[in-house]
Design a protein around this motif. Structure first.
Motif, PDB file in Angstrom:
ATOM      1  N   ALA A   1       9.685   6.987  -4.941  1.00 45.69           N
ATOM      2  CA  ALA A   1       8.125   6.912  -4.741  1.00 45.69           C
ATOM      3  C   ALA A   1       7.720   5.463  -4.816  1.00 45.69           C
ATOM      4  CB  ALA A   1       7.648   7.793  -5.955  1.00 45.69           C
ATOM      5  N   PHE A   2       8.117   4.677  -5.827  1.00 46.09           N
ATOM      6  CA  PHE A   2       7.639   3.382  -5.872  1.00 46.09           C
ATOM      7  C   PHE A   2       8.854   2.300  -6.221  1.00 46.09           C
ATOM      8  CE2 PHE A   2       4.168   6.225  -7.550  1.00 46.09           C
ATOM      9  CZ  PHE A   2       3.132   5.925  -6.638  1.00 46.09           C
TER      10      PHE A   2
ATOM     11  N   TYR B   1       0.934  -1.224   0.127  1.00 46.35           N
ATOM     12  CA  TYR B   1       0.010   0.061   0.009  1.00 46.35           C
ATOM     13  C   TYR B   1       0.979   1.061   0.091  1.00 46.35           C
ATOM     14  CZ  TYR B   1      -3.961  -3.145   1.347  1.00 46.35           C
ATOM     15  OH  TYR B   1      -4.724  -4.046   1.325  1.00 46.35           O
TER      16      TYR B   1
ATOM     17  N   MET C   1       3.266  -3.379  -5.101  1.00 49.97           N
ATOM     18  CA  MET C   1       1.981  -2.692  -5.441  1.00 49.97           C
ATOM     19  C   MET C   1       1.315  -3.168  -6.819  1.00 49.97           C
ATOM     20  SD  MET C   1       1.497   1.507  -5.214  1.00 49.97           S
ATOM     21  CE  MET C   1       2.257   1.399  -6.835  1.00 49.97           C
TER      22      MET C   1
ATOM     23  N   TYR D   1       0.904   3.701  -1.782  1.00 49.93           N
ATOM     24  CA  TYR D   1       0.199   5.070  -1.809  1.00 49.93           C
ATOM     25  C   TYR D   1      -0.375   5.499  -0.628  1.00 49.93           C
ATOM     26  CZ  TYR D   1      -3.243   1.300  -2.476  1.00 49.93           C
ATOM     27  OH  TYR D   1      -4.108   0.255  -2.365  1.00 49.93           O
ATOM     28  N   LEU D   2      -0.275   4.657   0.323  1.00 51.15           N
ATOM     29  CA  LEU D   2      -0.770   5.140   1.768  1.00 51.15           C
ATOM     30  C   LEU D   2       0.553   5.324   2.508  1.00 51.15           C
ATOM     31  CD1 LEU D   2      -3.633   2.706   2.713  1.00 51.15           C
ATOM     32  CD2 LEU D   2      -3.867   4.905   1.699  1.00 51.15           C
TER      33      LEU D   2
ATOM     34  N   LEU E   1       3.181   6.579   1.632  1.00 54.66           N
ATOM     35  CA  LEU E   1       3.585   8.054   0.918  1.00 54.66           C
ATOM     36  C   LEU E   1       2.778   9.220   1.711  1.00 54.66           C
ATOM     37  CD1 LEU E   1       4.013   7.319  -2.911  1.00 54.66           C
ATOM     38  CD2 LEU E   1       5.659   7.860  -1.374  1.00 54.66           C
ATOM     39  N   ARG E   2       1.868   8.869   2.373  1.00 46.23           N
ATOM     40  CA  ARG E   2       1.061   9.925   2.983  1.00 46.23           C
ATOM     41  C   ARG E   2       1.765  10.431   4.347  1.00 46.23           C
ATOM     42  NH1 ARG E   2      -5.294   7.927   2.860  1.00 46.23           N
ATOM     43  NH2 ARG E   2      -5.582   8.186   0.510  1.00 46.23           N
TER      44      ARG E   2
ATOM     45  N   ARG F   1       7.026  11.260   2.627  1.00 46.33           N
ATOM     46  CA  ARG F   1       6.567  12.627   1.813  1.00 46.33           C
ATOM     47  C   ARG F   1       8.048  13.500   1.991  1.00 46.33           C
ATOM     48  NH1 ARG F   1       3.485  15.381   4.459  1.00 46.33           N
ATOM     49  NH2 ARG F   1       5.095  16.918   4.774  1.00 46.33           N
TER      50      ARG F   1
END
Lengths: 588, 588
Positions: A551-552, A126, A562, A128-129, A131-132, A137
């Motif tokens: 990032a990924f 996850y 992911m 994308y979570l 990265l929050r 970040r």
């Protein structure tokens, strides 16, 4: 309009304004007839207040918000009664008059907090979570600022950013290429570049004079902790320059980044340490100079006293750990175990404490008189309270590398490797070649295009292993952040280099003919270097791995968990590419 | 030090200075006892003078310099007696005192001049020499300046440049992917991204708020003139925005680029033209608005007068070419041939000249009275001296596209498509779907993540073909430089969209599950766009093809003829990848 302001923007001076904010629900707290919602976006957190007395229905709605709901709230900026000095927006809150749920959220699989409860695997799935979360970040924000500053600096120095192709030819020399089957050219493959090395040299032949590119590169290697199959280089090349020009310009860039990004003014020139010294004093071509603890060779002092381990050694060297004489036997045994691990491979470790009275007590006292030990102490520059650690072995380079590991571990244990302290240097005068046991031939230490030092060119015929290169690495805190060289611009010298590296003229022509041909049409003297962006960002971010500034990223099997890539292809796709998958049968 | 100055730097104010220059020999001229060498580098050309009387040996050496030799020359800056006002350095020359040949050159296979004698093929094979030519080099300099300005602008607006991976998963939907076999995951493949579309949406889910990236994208298509298998996108995405926010921000970027790069201040807002109008008035979703020549529909006027071609047509439309009544019969026949070419496919063309007295003379006079022709003239807004050209057909859209080609050709012939004039607009309100005859189903006109216009959402169930999208393209001079949309951020709406596009829920989950899952955890409203960097640079450079703004482009077979890539792999490489090449036998 979804918002008038971000969640990091409002201050006491905005009190009284009607605003609209949008973001994610970080936290909902109910206190009496009030509901406090921490609303988060990239820019910060702002407290939204719902009051039962003013609007019971709205307050009820706020009560039903879950973590990570995306909402829009309207209201008036108002001074807080109990201010929070730890938040830039802590002086104010928004008295809500309207609430819109823009998107609900399922309960996230881990907490979106600086210290999360999520393990590595689930956070990668996850991503994308993950990265929050602020710390992740911030790494991406840092990366953005670094690349902006790199570009600003190089642009100001007349460099042009020029994109080189991603679909190039495969060069089996060096690391493994990732390849890309061509549908239009049946049975043929492109390769993804391991670096734009030859292309940037062609750009110099083309007169571009100063080139750079922040560019993805690819290497199909078995992944270690700090490697990714795709990584980013700050790739640079210049014409009509000598080694010193390159070093000065890029030292300037490093200082610019330290100043702009970390607020550190480095005024002194970086040390330029010959490779031979780096190996001799630190057992590494990327010494961590945040702390001293230099190697001292003890062959003359400790050989020939009947301690057979030392008597038979090709190398005996020690380091002096200041103030570590208080190390317990248990700690010393642990250190011995540390250097004996297969990854390091030392046979054992000798230690000596300098006691308060100056006496030296060592683990090999029965072989050495206090007189000899004092001689050693002096050589080591050790004082009362210091701890001397000694390794020996029958292979000089291997033993130095073991001692390097011990030095780094001691630096770590003694707190000498502060992530907010930076020690930069250039390692220069690398050997041109290194012997490969596997290939049973000399290999290029940097790459086959590296220029030998002028004064060593004569040795190419007689003693190639002794030839040094016009090559240089920039090292920060024991990390090689960049490296480069002056290149050969003469096709005859380049041909000789390929010969020493065991290329037949046909093979050299096949693989690098395009470059050697280009050199026939007026190649200027040129050189350059490349930085590992991921490593440099990690260093500035104080990260242990490059993964968290990407990032990924991919995991150690080269998978994006992911996206669930790579994956099998449709048969139709394989057919179009004239390919078949042939998985060899397992051994019986 | 190889040089004290570049070849573009010295001026009259430098006279008297001792300098060292380095560069390429552009030209050697012998005049009496003097030799004049034009020395070139990226920055310009400086004249070096060798004088037989001062140093006969040096003059002799200069006489033996060949074109493209790389030399270093030392000497004194001196005022020229015959100045050259066409060169920035034309007031001075260098009186040479020393000459070093740094590298000789074979005679280049074509001249390194603005107007070269080299054909396309040879210039591509020796691209590093072609890049030495001013016009080609200038394109790369322009590209650098444009990307610098794009980054400066977006950074100032709070955008973060975030790198997304190059090794992703393959999505058979859409254009063909380039794929990359994974050695570590036997039988599995990565794909190179056709665009970072889904990844940038994930970055919005991750709260990055404003993202951009100047990034290589890949499409394995049969190449047309203006396509490359790898191309560069300026890729952007924003959260908590509506269509108007995106348009305003990126219109600002375009204006910034026009100002900084081309020195053109665009003060008016760009026209926003609904797609339906663009098709109706220009027969194109990327109309060239440098000239008017709008379509006028003539069905009401010209039908029913016995001219069966028109009587049976589903569409009759004309354009008015101002001042072109003097077109000869031969020119008109050529135009007719032009629209009848298979690439355009019109059946024929009708023309009508408005004579000086206002009379209309047409190619179909026998069917139409002067009264009807006058009615047509008025509808067309044609005046004496104008030429009316009319196409008709049984398919409205196809005929409009034919008329579009005719309009563009007339614009070209009449000199209305000046490369230094720019007409920018937004085309908006695209249809969500278009029917594919090949697939026999609706396809996404942009991509499956595009948000339908709120007022059309109800039509998704009843008349999906009528649904318009929150999608927009930026068009400059008939070129689509960029396009984007508001995205769906609601997983239920996204699922419905996949259903309309004919995905089974399983297939949608397999291909885009990672995105739909992400949407469950609080996706913000978001949208963005992507620019084709290559196209935009070409437009600013006034190029006909994107190829010349790319350092190392590929040819129409996807080959890099300079590198000779792609090429066959070693068997060892194939084995490591568990692959076999299976070339189907030729048809007997």
């Amino acid at each position: 309009m979804f918002r008038t302001n971000t969640c990091g923007e409002l201050r006491l001076s905005d009190a009284g304004k009607d605003v609209t904010l949008a973001g994610w629900v970080q936290r909902v707290r109910k206190m009496g007839g009030m509901t406090f919602v921490d609303l988060r976006d990239r820019y910060g957190i702002t407290q939204i207040v719902f009051n039962n007395e003013l609007d019971a229905k709205l307050n009820e709605a706020a009560n039903h918000l879950g973590r990570e709901f995306v909402i829009q709230a309207k209201g008036k900026v108002s001074e807080r009664t109990s201010k929070n000095p730890n938040m830039p927006t802590g002086d104010i809150e928004i008295l809500a008059t309207e609430l819109n749920v823009l998107n609900p959220s399922e309960v996230p699989p881990f907490t979106i907090e600086d210290d999360t409860d999520g393990g590595d695997d689930i956070r990668m799935r996850y991503r994308y979570l993950d990265l929050r979360r602020n710390p992740v970040r911030r790494n991406l924000e840092l990366r953005h600022r670094m690349t902006m500053e790199v570009r600003r600096y190089l642009d100001s120095k007349g460099f042009l950013e020029i994109e080189t192709p991603m679909l190039v030819g495969s060069t089996p020399e060096g690391a493994r290429d990732f390849v890309v089957p061509s549908r239009m050219n049946q049975g043929q493959f492109y390769a993804l570049p391991q670096s734009p090395q030859t292309l940037k040299q062609l750009l110099m032949v083309s007169g571009m004079d100063r080139y750079f590119q922040i560019v993805k590169c690819f290497r199909d290697e078995d992944l270690r902790a700090d490697r990714q199959p795709e990584f980013t280089q700050i790739d640079c090349e210049m014409s009509f320059i000598e080694q010193n020009d390159v070093i000065e310009l890029f030292e300037g860039m490093a200082k610019h980044l330290f100043k702009e990004i970390r607020g550190i003014e480095l005024t002194e020139p970086f040390i330029r340490m010959p490779w031979a010294d780096a190996m001799k004093y630190y057992g590494s071509d990327k010494p961590d100079l945040r702390f001293d603890m230099r190697f001292v060779e003890l062959m003359d002092i400790l050989k020939g006293h009947g301690f057979s381990v030392f008597d038979n050694a090709a190398y005996i060297g020690g380091i002096c750990a200041k103030g570590a004489a208080s190390y317990t036997r248990k700690q010393l045994d642990a250190l011995t175990e540390y250097v004996k691990r297969p990854q390091i491979g030392a046979k054992g470790m000798v230690y000596a404490r300098v006691e308060a009275d100056g006496n030296v007590k060592s683990s090999v006292d029965k072989f050495y008189s206090q007189e000899v030990l004092q001689e050693m102490r002096k050589a080591m520059g050790a004082e009362p309270g210091d701890l001397i650690l000694i390794l020996s072995g029958d292979d000089v380079m291997k033993t130095r590398k073991q001692l390097c590991e011990l030095r780094l571990e001691m630096g770590r244990q003694l707190g000498l490797r502060d992530k907010n302290k930076f020690a930069c240097l250039w390692v220069v005068d690398f050997p041109m070649f290194e012997w490969s046991d596997e290939e049973q031939r000399l290999m290029a230490m940097h790459h086959p295009f590296t220029h030998p030092k002028d004064e060593d060119i004569a040795l190419l015929d007689t003693d190639p292993a002794a030839v040094r290169a016009d090559a240089y690495d920039m090292v920060i805190n024991g990390v090689e952040v960049g490296g480069g060289s002056i290149r050969i611009h003469d096709s005859a010298l380049q041909a000789k280099m390929f010969e020493i590296l065991g290329f037949t003229p046909e093979k050299a022509q096949e693989q690098f003919g395009f470059l050697m041909n280009a050199f026939k049409f007026g190649a200027p003297p040129h050189g350059g270097l490349a930085y590992g962006l991921d490593r440099w960002v990690s260093l500035f971010a104080g990260l242990d791995s490059i993964r968290d500034c990407i990032a990924f990223p991919k995991n150690n099997s080269g998978r994006d968990v992911m996206l669930d890539a790579p994956a099998a292809l449709d048969q139709k796709q394989l057919d179009e590419l004239s390919l078949a998958v042939v998985i060899p049968e397992e051994k019986a």
